[in-house]
Enzyme design. Structure first.
Site, short mmCIF file in Angstrom:
data_model
loop_
_atom_site.label_atom_id
_atom_site.label_comp_id
_atom_site.label_asym_id
_atom_site.label_seq_id
_atom_site.Cartn_x
_atom_site.Cartn_y
_atom_site.Cartn_z
N GLU A 1 -2.47 5.29 2.80
CA GLU A 1 -2.26 3.26 2.63
C GLU A 1 -3.45 3.24 2.15
OE1 GLU A 1 -0.40 4.79 5.68
OE2 GLU A 1 1.64 4.33 4.54
N ASP B 1 0.78 -1.75 0.11
CA ASP B 1 0.08 -0.03 0.37
C ASP B 1 0.94 1.50 -0.43
OD1 ASP B 1 0.93 -0.27 2.37
OD2 ASP B 1 -0.94 -0.58 3.50
N HIS C 1 13.85 5.12 12.13
CA HIS C 1 13.54 5.20 10.49
C HIS C 1 14.68 6.69 9.95
CE1 HIS C 1 11.03 6.28 6.48
NE2 HIS C 1 10.37 5.42 7.27
N HIS D 1 7.11 5.29 12.56
CA HIS D 1 7.41 6.11 11.52
C HIS D 1 5.95 6.67 11.00
CE1 HIS D 1 6.16 3.53 8.45
NE2 HIS D 1 6.01 2.85 8.73
N GLU E 1 -0.09 -8.79 -1.08
CA GLU E 1 -0.95 -7.94 -0.54
C GLU E 1 -2.43 -7.38 -0.58
OE1 GLU E 1 1.15 -5.41 2.94
OE2 GLU E 1 1.53 -6.84 3.67
N ARG F 1 2.58 8.74 8.77
CA ARG F 1 2.57 9.49 8.72
C ARG F 1 1.81 10.13 9.33
NH1 ARG F 1 5.17 9.38 3.60
NH2 ARG F 1 5.25 11.63 2.50
#
Ligand code: UD1
Ligand code: UDP
Length: 380
Positions: A132, A96, A242, A209, A118, A211
């Site tokens: 995503e 995604d 990250h 990490h 996936e 967003r």
């Protein structure tokens, strides 16, 4: 022989695509040409180096502080040039990320069938995780072959009107990747981690990490970690940071200089899975880590409000706790100090795969392209 092009760009796609690339390269039925976008650079190359993947095409799109539009436009434009030159018979995209959706769109525009690995994960909230949830829904609309990791993800696709004939339940290739590295006692490049491994100290392994957690929520996460470190001197917190500077600026100031906190660069996959095996508790907002840790029997506290991976929540190994500072502190404390609470979550479960997802993927792609037959699905 039909040519299949896996396209990927970030660390988690690379980890999950690596077993597919290996299986394609071993297949007598299909040829494999690998394209990477370079949405990630160091974190992508780290995985490709480990799995011995040398991409045939590298769009090298990463720009510091890149926007979603940058990733989308640079990927579609770069792939457009490649497809103008030579078209594969199918592309495989994974998951995604914006790389995966942009690659699916670029292939669709050229009439190339899209295989989505996936497929069918859904949180039910278009805006979380962002972007995503939207990415994977868009990809589903233009996919010819949907490779669902679980029967739950297949059910999500059926509910959206995708034809059952176009769905194969493969399991998630992340479990294939995990099984190739875990248990290998790969040495840590950071001496502090090697020392920790032999100390027998309890480890809280943390990654963040997302967003939607950037900004205030990530500062809360940093403050929660600082309070846990102060309150639990017997515990060591390990945070492989990250590469995103936005993440580092939010989390690191609160924990810098604490004796029982180890902040590292992103760990090579083999080192990370070793640390996962050593960990007592995992605290994360990662998708992939939510799939890996349960199969190692590690309690996972997920710093999100929802998840598209409900299987391990149902099994009791994963708990959604959000990002509130007090809640993070109290959930970790409970697992550290209540044996009953810890035992209730520390169950090894494998809802996401059995290590044969890549094999099923290649067989399904061979059938799509008329040169082979699908094999038995995961869970049957
Ligand atoms: C991306 C994916 C997300 C996935 C995550 C895995 C999108 C929109 N987001 O998010 O779905 O969960 O990867 O980690 O596709 N950077 C580097 N070097 C690297 C990697 C990142 O310098 O190797 C820095 C750059 O400054 C970059 C920033 O990190 O601008 C963010 O990278 P980006 O790929 O845009 O977003 P992620 O948060 O990594
Ligand atoms: N991972 C890794 N090194 C690290 C942290 C994570 O190899 O330092 C692996 C982890 O095992 C998992 C994947 O990276 O397979 C998850 O990536 P990430 O959390 O960046 O993305 P997401 O899965 O949330 O999309």
């Amino acid at each position: 022989m039909p040519v299949v092009m896996p396209i990927f760009g970030t660390r988690p796609e690379a980890i999950k695509m690596a077993p597919i690339v290996t299986a394609l390269e071993e297949s007598p039925l299909l040829d494999c040409v690998v394209a990477v976008t370079g949405q990630h650079r160091e974190m992508l190359d780290q995985v490709n180096d480990l799995f011995g993947i040398s991409p045939d095409h590298d769009l090298n799109i990463l720009q510091q502080g890149q926007s979603l539009s940058d990733i989308m436009t640079r990927t579609v434009d770069g792939l457009n040039r490649i497809f103008q030159d030579s078209k594969p018979d199918a592309v495989i995209v994974q998951g995604d990320t914006t790389t995966s959706t942009a690659a699916a769109i670029a292939a669709f525009y050229h009439g190339i069938p899209v295989v989505h690995a996936e497929a069918g994960l859904r949180s039910g909230d278009l805006f979380s995780p962002f972007p995503e949830e939207a990415n994977r829904k868009i990809t589903s609309q233009i996919t010819s072959l949907h490779l669902a990791p679980t029967s739950t993800s297949k059910a999500n696709l059926l509910a959206e009107g995708i034809s059952e004939a176009d769905i194969v339940v493969t399991g998630n290739t992340v479990i294939d990747a995990l099984l190739t590295t875990v248990g290998k006692e790969i040495p840590f490049s950071d001496p502090a981690l090697e020392e920790l491994a032999s100390s027998g100290r309890k480890v809280l392994l943390v990654t963040t990490h997302r967003r939607e957690n950037q900004g205030g929520a990530m500062q809360d996460i940093g403050r929660a970690l600082a309070r846990i470190a102060d309150a639990e001197p017997e515990l060591t917190i390990v945070l492989p940071a990250h590469k995103n500077p936005v993440v580092r600026e939010a989390v690191l100031p609160s924990i810098e200089g604490k004796a029982n906190v180890i902040v590292t660069e992103p760990l090579a996959y083999g080192e990370f899975t070793r640390m996962l095996s050593l960990a007592h508790i995992v605290l994360t907002d990662s998708g992939g880590v939510q799939e890996e840790a349960p199969s190692l029997g590690k309690p996972v506290l997920v710093m999100r409000e929802n998840t598209e991976r409900p299987e391990a929540v149902v099994a009791g190994t994963v708990r959604l706790i959000g990002t509130d500072e007090d809640r993070i502190v109290s959930e970790v404390a409970e697992l550290l100090h209540s044996q009953a609470a810890f035992d209730a979550m520390a169950n090894a479960v494998n809802p996401y795969g059995d290590g044969k997802a890549a094999e099923r993927t290649v067989a399904a792609v061979a059938q799509l392209l008329g040169v082979g037959q699908r094999t038995a699905e995961f869970g049957l």
